[in-house]
Design an enzyme around this catalytic site. Structure first.
Site, mmCIF file in Angstrom:
data_model
loop_
_atom_site.group_PDB
_atom_site.id
_atom_site.type_symbol
_atom_site.label_atom_id
_atom_site.label_comp_id
_atom_site.label_asym_id
_atom_site.label_seq_id
_atom_site.Cartn_x
_atom_site.Cartn_y
_atom_site.Cartn_z
ATOM 1 N N ILE A 474 -100.921 91.332 7.216
ATOM 2 C CA ILE A 474 -99.620 92.025 7.220
ATOM 3 C C ILE A 474 -99.464 92.895 5.978
ATOM 4 O O ILE A 474 -99.033 94.048 6.067
ATOM 5 C CB ILE A 474 -98.470 91.001 7.328
ATOM 6 N N GLY A 664 -107.378 83.396 18.063
ATOM 7 C CA GLY A 664 -106.665 83.698 16.814
ATOM 8 C C GLY A 664 -105.151 83.724 16.971
ATOM 9 O O GLY A 664 -104.438 84.243 16.120
ATOM 10 N N GLU A 667 -102.483 79.028 14.196
ATOM 11 C CA GLU A 667 -102.968 78.732 12.853
ATOM 12 C C GLU A 667 -104.360 78.121 13.029
ATOM 13 O O GLU A 667 -104.680 77.628 14.119
ATOM 14 C CB GLU A 667 -102.060 77.672 12.193
ATOM 15 N N ASP A 678 -92.354 75.637 11.957
ATOM 16 C CA ASP A 678 -92.141 77.042 11.655
ATOM 17 C C ASP A 678 -90.956 77.570 12.474
ATOM 18 O O ASP A 678 -90.092 78.304 11.975
ATOM 19 C CB ASP A 678 -93.420 77.815 11.990
ATOM 20 N N LYS A 682 -87.044 79.010 11.271
ATOM 21 C CA LYS A 682 -86.357 80.223 11.726
ATOM 22 C C LYS A 682 -84.958 79.898 12.234
ATOM 23 O O LYS A 682 -83.985 80.594 11.928
ATOM 24 C CB LYS A 682 -87.176 80.913 12.822
#
Ligand code: ADP
Ligand code: ASP
Ligand code: MG
Length: 812
Positions: A474, A664, A667, A678, A682
């Site tokens: 990123i 991919g 993780e 995760d 959020k």
């Protein structure tokens, strides 16, 4: 008393001379003790040069040009004074008669000496001062026409004569005692002690004014011209140039030496010696405060004051492998040139001592080459020194300012700016005072170079200094998008982005002068090794002007702990890293408070839904007074992908996960996605935005995977355990499909509580149609009660996340 000078640009027409008279009259009311120095009417000196050259070449057209020039002076006289007296006519007639005689002499002899040239050029000032003086008389401001050939004594260096201070001062003081009152004084001209006319060099009326001011101990010397003052660059070459409020004498001297025509270079010296302030003012905008040149240096907030250029110089290069370590070569070169009266604009010596470059005016290039080759005859014969190389059609561009002395990274920023616009630098020199950095560039690149440097140092666009931490997929994409869109951002948003720091876990670089978007990677590799999490915090003492932003594209809790200190240092933060927003609630509150107290911003749109405008939408709902009743969300691209790939009759659940891992999408250890943490972070952030003082542990997470999957030590063991549950997963899926429903792992916030669970949803639910790794957030609010507000789209991926970061960066 004051000395006031009006340049040729102020006295081009009767209309402008009227403006000049108004200024004089206003000043005289405040302080009648004024001396007004005037230049020749606009363009007259240039015309006289042309006329005398034509006469010398025996081109008869000079007569026509001379007659036009005469007519112009008579016309202006008549426009200013409707009924000029015979005495006035007589005076002008005598002047023109003398001028025509001299020109005729040049014509006959076919010779134009420095001496006759000075006499001819001096008529411009003699005529203008006379006419303006008579006009002031006729307007009720009695004035004394003063011919400085009677007052200023110089040597006989025609074309740029040097003033004899003592002799001139005596004459001036005597004259001023005998003739009190307002004087209209000729600029530019003087005479030798035996009365031969001389001139002080092109633009020399400025010097006349400052010299008079110094002798008469004036309170102020005013230079009135056609621009608002000394500008950050020549406004004719750099449209964005702006007026400088103040300059120190040294800065003004440096700017004028390197080509800022607004001030004749030797002008500062007399004022400096007597500590008299010089003010540059605009005849056509007389109420504007202009530029004050004074002893003290004051910063204008930028790391430099201005940029100037000298167009058309030649560069002499003396080089030779035998020169290394040999002392005295440059000294000998300078002395030789001085002996021949050739002035050096710039000197640059390569640190290898292998070559010396000297910039000179093109007209002196050949004689300079010959002189140096003569001086080094022996060395050339013995190959210690090679033949002197001359390069023509070059320009010197100089960046000037006292604050450059204290600011690191200036030259870096300058070269970076030139490199980005493809300007090749031929030679570089930095004055020993560090008051200027000069570069020699191709003459065709001069304007481009000036504008590039001006943009880099004085852009009116807001400067954004960026520090980017994290250069994974990123981070890389983010830098790439910025470099692609940099010009667009500058134009549309008026933001001047400067990358000043880049770091990752292994290396970091920081350069307040700027890091090229195309070079960050190379620079990073050779940057500092193993940087501490507070690496950039320690560096930001050296921040350049403008806003600074730290962009955290890591997942590191240590980096997120540095935000508060960044805020305290006035640096804003953009975070892709969720840690700060989803850690302990008290720390979260303190972070927000510190941010507000220091008037910086903290943006983190990519924390939820990558590039989707989730946080922004939620904030605007809340800001406009809406009330959130419920948020439902699918916020894990990975889990969505897995459930979208898990089909009846398809692969078993464990295989689906394995494939997702291989592609991919997860993780390295898929359990880190499937544990729902995760996702929960959020949801937690959304809840906190709604004002809930909750922690991660307050969110109820219904696990997807059976408990024993998490106790498996290796991935292999994990898959083996999961396989034993494949049957159960299929059973749930089949039942769901049979009842016409869809299986979705979703989060819900309602009545102050948050939960994440695997749910069977009806086919018409907004989440049922989700494809691939899409995210979807549904806001049910007081306003959006019947038809909830839905945001849907890709919630992961380097491209969209990086775009989200760019949008955080440029949003208002
Ligand atoms: P004057 O006739 O009043 O002496 P000059 O033509 O000698 O005027 O000088 C003023 C001009 O100098 C301006 O019109 C501008 O084009 C030019 N100039 C060059 N550099 C600068 C600068 N840095 N700031 C202001 N003017 C500059
Ligand atoms: N008239 C002279 C010139 O044009 C002197 C001056 O304007 O300062 O160079
Ligand atoms: Mg001038």
């Amino acid at each position: 008393m004051k000395v006031i000078k009006f340049g040729g640009t102020s006295v081009g027409s009767s209309e402008n001379i009227q403006k000049v008279a108004n200024i004089i009259s206003k000043q005289a009311k405040k302080d009648p003790d004024i001396s007004v120095v005037v230049s020749a009417f606009t363009g007259v000196t240039n015309q006289l040069i042309k006329i005398s050259e034509l006469a010398q070449k025996r081109e008869y057209t000079y007569i026509k040009l001379m007659s036009d020039c005469e007519k112009r002076h008579y016309r202006i006289l008549k426009e200013l004074i409707p009924n000029p007296s015979d005495e006035m006519f007589k005076h002008l007639q005598n002047e023109f008669e003398e001028l025509n005689d001299v020109l005729h002499g040049v014509y006959l002899l076919k010779e134009l000496t420095g001496r006759s040239s000075d006499l001819i050029l001096g008529f411009g000032e003699r005529l203008s001062a006379y006419i303006i003086s008579r006009f002031l008389d006729s307007s009720g401001i009695p004035s004394q026409f003063t011919d400085t050939r009677k007052l200023i004594v110089t040597d006989d260096s025609h074309g740029h004569a040097n003033i004899d201070y003592q002799k001139s001062a005596r004459k001036i003081r005597r004259y001023y005692t005998n003739y009190p009152g307002i004087k209209i004084v000729t600029g530019f001209i003087a005479a030798t002690s035996s009365g031969i006319s001389t001139t002080l060099g092109r633009g020399g009326s400025d010097l006349t004014a400052s010299f008079l001011g110094a002798v008469l101990k004036a309170d102020e010397i005013q230079i009135w011209t056609d621009v608002d003052g000394v500008m950050s660059a020549d406004p004719g070459k750099v449209p964005d140039a702006f007026c400088l409020k103040t300059l120190s004498y040294e800065e003004a001297m440096e700017l004028s030496h390197f080509g800022a025509k607004v001030l004749h270079p030797p002008t500062i010296q007399p004022a400096l010696e007597k500590g008299i302030p010089i003010r540059i003012l605009n005849t056509f905008n007389p109420d504007f405060e202009g530029t004050l040149v004074q002893k003290e240096f004051t910063s204008n907030g930028y790391p430099a004051k201005g940029i100037t250029s000298i167009s058309n110089v030649s560069l002499l290069t003396i080089q030779g492998s035998g020169m290394v370590g040999v002392t005295g070569i440059s000294a000998r070169a300078f002395t030789t040139l001085a002996k021949y009266g050739i002035s050096i604009i710039l000197i640059s010596q390569a640190s290898s001592e292998h070559s010396i470059c000297l910039a000179v005016k093109p007209e002196s290039a050949l004689s300079a080459k010959k002189a140096i080759e003569k001086e080094f005859l022996l060395e050339i014969k013995t190959h210690i020194v090679d033949k002197v190389i001359v390069e023509n059609n070059l320009s010197v561009v100089a960046l000037v300012g006292e604050s450059m002395r204290k600011t690191p990274g200036i030259s870096g920023r300058l070269f970076h700016a030139l490199a980005e616009r493809n300007v090749n630098v031929v030679a570089i020199a930095q004055g020993s005072s560090e008051l200027n950095i000069s570069v020699v560039v191709d003459q065709n690149d001069e304007k481009k170079a000036l504008r590039a440097i001006h943009d880099a140092f004085f852009s009116c666009a807001e400067r954004l200094n960026l520090i980017v931490c994290g250069t994974g997929l990123i981070g890389r994409e983010f830098l790439h998008q910025l470099s692609e869109n940099q010009a667009q951002i500058l134009e549309n948003k008026n933001l001047n982005l400067q990358l000043i720091g880049v770091g990752n876990i292994d290396n970091a670089v920081f350069n307040p002068g700027g890091i090229s978007f195309s070079e960050w990677e190379t620079l990073l590799v050779s940057g500092d090794k193993n940087p501490e999490p507070d690496y950039f915090l320690k560096k930001i003492k050296h921040l350049p002007g403008g806003k600074s932003i730290f962009v955290d594209i890591t997942a590191s809790p240590e980096i997120s702990e540095t935000y508060t200190d960044f805020f305290k240092a006035g640096v804003s933060v953009i975070a892709a890293n969720k840690m700060a927003n989803t850690g302990d609630y008290e720390a979260f509150k303190t972070l927000r408070k510190t941010c507000r107290e220091h008037a910086v911003f903290f943006r983190y749109e990519t924390n939820v839904g990558a590039g989707l405008p989730v946080i922004r939408t939620l904030k605007s709902l809340l800001d406009t007074g809406d009330k959130i009743l419920k948020i439902e969300a699918v916020l894990s691209g990975t889990i969505s992908y897995i459930f979208n790939s898990f089909k009846t009759g398809g692969l078993p659940f464990s295989r689906v996960i394995h494939e997702a891992q291989e592609k991919g999408f997860t993780e390295p250890d898929p359990r880190n996605d499937l544990n729902g943490l995760d996702f929960a972070r959020k949801l937690l952030l959304l809840m906190r935005e709604c004002g809930e003082g909750v922690n991660l542990t307050d969110i109820r997470i219904e696990p997807i995977l059976p408990k024993e999957c998490f106790s498996a030590h290796s991935l292999e063991d994990f898959y083996t355990i999961l396989e034993t549950h494949d049957h159960d997963f299929h059973k749930i899926l089949d039942e769901t499909v049979q009842s016409g429903k869809v299986l979705r792992y979703m989060g819900t916030y309602e009545n102050g509580k948050g939960r994440i669970e695997l749910k069977k949803l009806p086919a018409d639910h907004p989440f049922s149609g989700l494809k691939g790794s899409d995210n979807c957030i549904v806001f049910t609010t007081e306003r959006y009660r019947e038809n909830p507000l839905v945001i849907q789209g890709p919630g992961a991926g380097a491209k969209v996340t990086a775009a989200g970061l760019v949008s955080d960066l440029i949003s208002e």
